[in-house]
Design a protein around this motif. Structure first.
Motif, PDB file in Angstrom:
ATOM      1  N   LYS A 123     -10.565   3.037   0.039  1.00  0.00           N
ATOM      2  CA  LYS A 123     -10.659   1.755  -0.779  1.00  0.00           C
ATOM      3  C   LYS A 123     -10.144   0.548   0.041  1.00  0.00           C
ATOM      4  O   LYS A 123     -10.610  -0.613  -0.420  1.00  0.00           O
ATOM      5  N   LEU A 166       2.661  -3.282  -3.698  1.00  0.00           N
ATOM      6  CA  LEU A 166       2.000  -3.581  -5.003  1.00  0.00           C
ATOM      7  C   LEU A 166       0.371  -3.436  -4.877  1.00  0.00           C
ATOM      8  O   LEU A 166      -0.053  -2.718  -5.702  1.00  0.00           O
ATOM      9  N   PHE A 195      -2.148   0.730 -14.071  1.00  0.00           N
ATOM     10  CA  PHE A 195      -1.874  -0.338 -14.342  1.00  0.00           C
ATOM     11  C   PHE A 195      -2.677  -1.021 -15.549  1.00  0.00           C
ATOM     12  O   PHE A 195      -2.040  -1.866 -16.123  1.00  0.00           O
ATOM     13  N   ASN A 211      -6.267   1.542  -9.968  1.00  0.00           N
ATOM     14  CA  ASN A 211      -5.214   2.451 -10.843  1.00  0.00           C
ATOM     15  C   ASN A 211      -5.277   2.362 -12.214  1.00  0.00           C
ATOM     16  O   ASN A 211      -4.721   1.478 -12.680  1.00  0.00           O
ATOM     17  N   ASN A 235      -0.398   0.415  -4.211  1.00  0.00           N
ATOM     18  CA  ASN A 235      -0.218   1.060  -5.735  1.00  0.00           C
ATOM     19  C   ASN A 235      -1.496   0.769  -6.701  1.00  0.00           C
ATOM     20  O   ASN A 235      -1.902   1.749  -7.356  1.00  0.00           O
ATOM     21  N   MET A 236      -2.104  -0.436  -6.479  1.00  0.00           N
ATOM     22  CA  MET A 236      -2.954  -0.755  -7.646  1.00  0.00           C
ATOM     23  C   MET A 236      -4.220  -0.260  -6.993  1.00  0.00           C
ATOM     24  O   MET A 236      -5.397   0.265  -7.879  1.00  0.00           O
ATOM     25  N   LEU A 237      -4.517  -0.188  -5.758  1.00  0.00           N
ATOM     26  CA  LEU A 237      -5.964   0.244  -4.867  1.00  0.00           C
ATOM     27  C   LEU A 237      -5.949   1.945  -5.230  1.00  0.00           C
ATOM     28  O   LEU A 237      -7.206   2.345  -5.105  1.00  0.00           O
ATOM     29  N   ILE A 238      -4.968   2.323  -5.207  1.00  0.00           N
ATOM     30  CA  ILE A 238      -5.111   3.847  -5.332  1.00  0.00           C
ATOM     31  C   ILE A 238      -5.288   4.727  -6.623  1.00  0.00           C
ATOM     32  O   ILE A 238      -4.217   4.241  -7.649  1.00  0.00           O
ATOM     33  N   SER A 239      -6.445   4.719  -7.075  1.00  0.00           N
ATOM     34  CA  SER A 239      -6.500   5.146  -8.709  1.00  0.00           C
ATOM     35  C   SER A 239      -6.978   6.676  -8.520  1.00  0.00           C
ATOM     36  O   SER A 239      -6.905   7.171  -9.712  1.00  0.00           O
TER      37      SER A 239
END
Lengths: 498, 498
Positions: free
Chosen positions: A240, A173, B35, B32, A176-180
């Protein structure tokens, strides 16, 4: 199989040749390209072959040169064949939560502190068949916060704690959030636990490797991390986050506090998030000499603003409750709107398994001195600690005596990661077989002994070096290490040492 | 809080004003972007407010006009306040798996068939504290396959079955796999269960809506699905899959076989995958008149090559074991290399929770006539079926009598989705409050009665129409529906009916 229309003979596509219709159907190239890039060696080719061999053993006429398959590829202490016993306290509480009537039907089957604990949890949670709060039961999160405060001596806020279905779910999770964007990357140690590269591949991020130093007990060098940051930036990749696994997996290495402070400062200077995988914090083989310090404590001591996520799990430690799928992560220095976003994402999955959540509660609130369950709990956990420490030491010593093998003796976690030198002849044979050399070695080990390890190439290693990861969980360690030895001796006879 | 350094006063960021350092830290815009687009109304604003009100009620001096909060926003039958009792058989088996010594310590606490079942599972699984096969315990998958074969009369292959941590985990994985570019989309019903839009947002896919027909009992029209396919293609969006929720959520509607056949043919003609969400297959309020037919059966009967994924769960039905996180999906007409890829992805998460897996086993292998547990199991499940059916009927009848409310009486699932007309005055008041009109209505309902529902806007609805979804799980249905009625009457007095 009542009512089964046996005349209907079209069999499952996994078992039969394709029909023309099926050939038109869904093909791999129509699917998410990121999925193709995911690999996870811990359950890869070796593990799949081990399962097939285990099935083969069931046939009495099999000609295999061993009578059991030992899955040393995965830290799974309670698996069949290893049989690390679960902690009785944990299981008694869980049984009462499953079937609360037992407190009346069989009160004598449980010590009084277990009955009291289950009654308390039942009052707070209600049925474990109900969805809980998506971050986890508030009462259990408060207990986790108290555990962290007692461990570190700094405040912990239950609102910043997310219970998860094992640490892996949380790691996935967060990545997934940190990779933008596809040019975002995350710093990962080499060797690493392949969950990190797998999650990065799934979520289209870049792995930014930094090398651990095998010649210095697999230590982490802040300078080499900084060099990796600069190399990434020069290549247009934005770091990141920094992943630190402490105690290390697969290395078992433990960080010292001065290094940890430098790493926190490095994150601060480079404005990156620190992802601290601390799932082995309770697997310490020489607690006096090599204690564990959490990154939460270091960040708090430094009053650093670095956003920190620290992961913990009930799958490791003395708990070993892999199958429950329980764990947590704690956020520090995260803005409330990001905490809220993580809550929203957690809520889409509804909640972590209650069985894992109550496992977390038992881990952070074990019996205390004076409680009826204390002596048994102490005896069980002491034995697990002692067995893991002695096996690790013995295996490292014995492996180090083998020609062409060197093995850092690990002070933590539950693995060894020996380096093996593989001769030109062996490497040529591997190439001819279409295998990476250490996978070729590991496959031969499996074929000969039934021992399943993971090749070093699954974790990453320096070019031209070869390793494998082996767990130190096998109970009959003499027989076990004997098999590793005799296989290696035969290997060297066949292929030479250099 | 021994050892807590109380002098260290910097508090968690969720509780304190930001320091300058923290202001420099991680911000939402670094994360991301997908999100941000995720929303999940079932646990959204209303649910968060309900939790806050529940806390407020604990204060004896609160001035709230109700004495309990009723979470009718989520199908969570065993939650506190609803207290649907778990099936005794399921929990007895689970307790023995947690603490197998109970078979010796308290044999009289368990019927003989439960003891035999637990012994069999223990032999097959070993400790439930161990990781299982990543697709789920092979023995349990074989039992699921037998259940499917008995239900449909067609073969089912355990290799094509993946046990999951609830249906949601499987849906998310499949959507993640199917979306291979930002112009890929998935057809979803309107109204839909927001897991689908949330997962599509998370994985950067497009939702392609097709409208269900409220005037015909929320039926699904293959023609309107085909129109949605063509509209998407004209807009450059490629439909990769069709989601069908049957029985419907939030509508409770049940598909008939002729419609199902047309939908399968539609998938075949358009070369798209069929995602059949069948988690409510055992929640049927009039089994004779409205039976359930699985898409697996229809695809098998037609000998269709359409790739089908059918999802099931232990959270719904009479099991209601939401907290265990258990479920499965079955693949049909998938190439072995895609099954292998899904296995690889499942292996990164190690395995589904064992507690959920054994819950699946109990669901697919309930006690049989003649077993010691049968009578109790029959009585428990009959009561749950009967209570849900009668509450659904009564609530639909009573809601339909209210001015400006119309409610399709649902033959399945556990919800009603009444349409409410909201006057210009009410819509203006909502706008002034910055709320969508049906969220404004639902918030007022919560404030007045303590009943938490989900606004129709969280599921999707025709422009200018307003609904809410309410579960039919509340035990004191007379009191409950009385509150819904008196709130609505007051609302109409205040805002008018049109």
């Amino acid at each position: 199989m009542a009512g089964l229309q046996r005349a209907f003979l079209r069999r499952s596509i996994t078992q039969s040749p394709f029909s023309i219709h099926q050939m038109r159907g869904l093909t791999l190239d129509a699917l998410n390209p990121n999925f193709h890039n995911v690999s996870y060696a811990v359950r890869g080719e070796l593990a799949i072959k081990a399962e097939a061999l285990r099935d083969e053993l069931k046939d009495p006429s099999n000609k295999l040169p061993f009578d059991k398959v030992i899955s040393s590829n995965i830290g799974n202490p309670q698996q069949q064949g290893l049989d690390q016993k679960p902690i009785t306290f944990t299981r008694q509480v869980a049984a009462l939560m499953e079937y609360p009537e037992l407190a009346k039907l069989a009160p004598n089957a449980f010590p009084p502190d277990v009955l009291a604990r289950a009654a308390e949890l039942l009052k707070e949670i209600g049925s474990i068949g109900a969805y809980s709060h998506s971050q986890g039961v508030p009462f259990i999160r408060r207990n986790v916060a108290k555990f962290i405060e007692a461990r570190d001596g700094f405040p912990s806020d239950p609102q910043n704690i997310f219970l998860t279905g094992g640490a892996s779910a949380g790691v996935s999770l967060l990545i997934n959030m940190l990779i933008s964007s596809p040019s975002d990357g995350i710093l990962i140690p080499i060797p690493q636990y392949p969950l990190y590269t797998a999650s990065l591949a799934q979520h289209a991020g870049r792995a930014i490797p930094y090398q651990l130093d095998e010649n210095h007990d697999w230590s982490t060098s802040p300078e080499s991390v900084q060099a990796a940051v600069e190399k990434a930036l020069a290549e247009g990749i934005k770091p990141k986050a920094l992943v630190i696994i402490n105690p290390g997996n697969p290395t078992g290495a433990l960080l010292d506090e001065p290094t940890m402070r430098k790493l926190v400062q490095l994150c601060e200077e480079n404005n990156i998030v620190l992802l601290a995988d601390e799932v082995y914090q309770n697997n310490l083989h020489s607690r006096q000499e090599h204690p564990f310090t959490s990154f939460k404590k270091v960040v708090s001591t430094l009053q650093s603003p670095v956003p920190l996520v620290s992961f913990h799990s009930i799958s490791k430690g003395v708990s070993g409750e892999c199958g429950r799928r329980g764990g947590y992560f704690e956020l520090a220095n995260f803005r409330p709107e990001i905490v809220a976003m993580l809550y929203k994402m957690a809520s889409v999955g509804l909640c972590p398994p209650l069985s894992g959540q109550i496992g977390v509660d038992s881990m952070v609130r074990p019996p205390k001195l004076g409680d009826a369950s204390y002596e048994q709990w102490k005896s069980e956990t002491d034995s697990i600690h002692a067995a893991l420490a002695s096996r690790t030491k013995l295996m490292a010593e014995r492996l180090n005596k083998l020609t062409g093998v060197s093995c850092v003796n690990s002070p933590g976690a539950m693995y060894l990661f020996p380096k093996i030198s593989l001769s030109k002849k062996a490497r040529d044979a591997a190439e001819a077989a279409g295998k990476v050399p250490d996978a070729f070695y590991s496959l031969a080990l499996l074929d000969k002994t039934g021992i399943c390890v993971v090749p070093g190439s699954g974790f990453g290693q320096k070019e031209g070096e070869w390793h494998y990861r082996v767990t130190c969980l096998c109970p009959g360690v003499e027989e076990y290490v004997g098999k590793l030895e005799s296989f290696h001796v035969e290997w060297v006879e066949k292929y030479g040492a250099e």
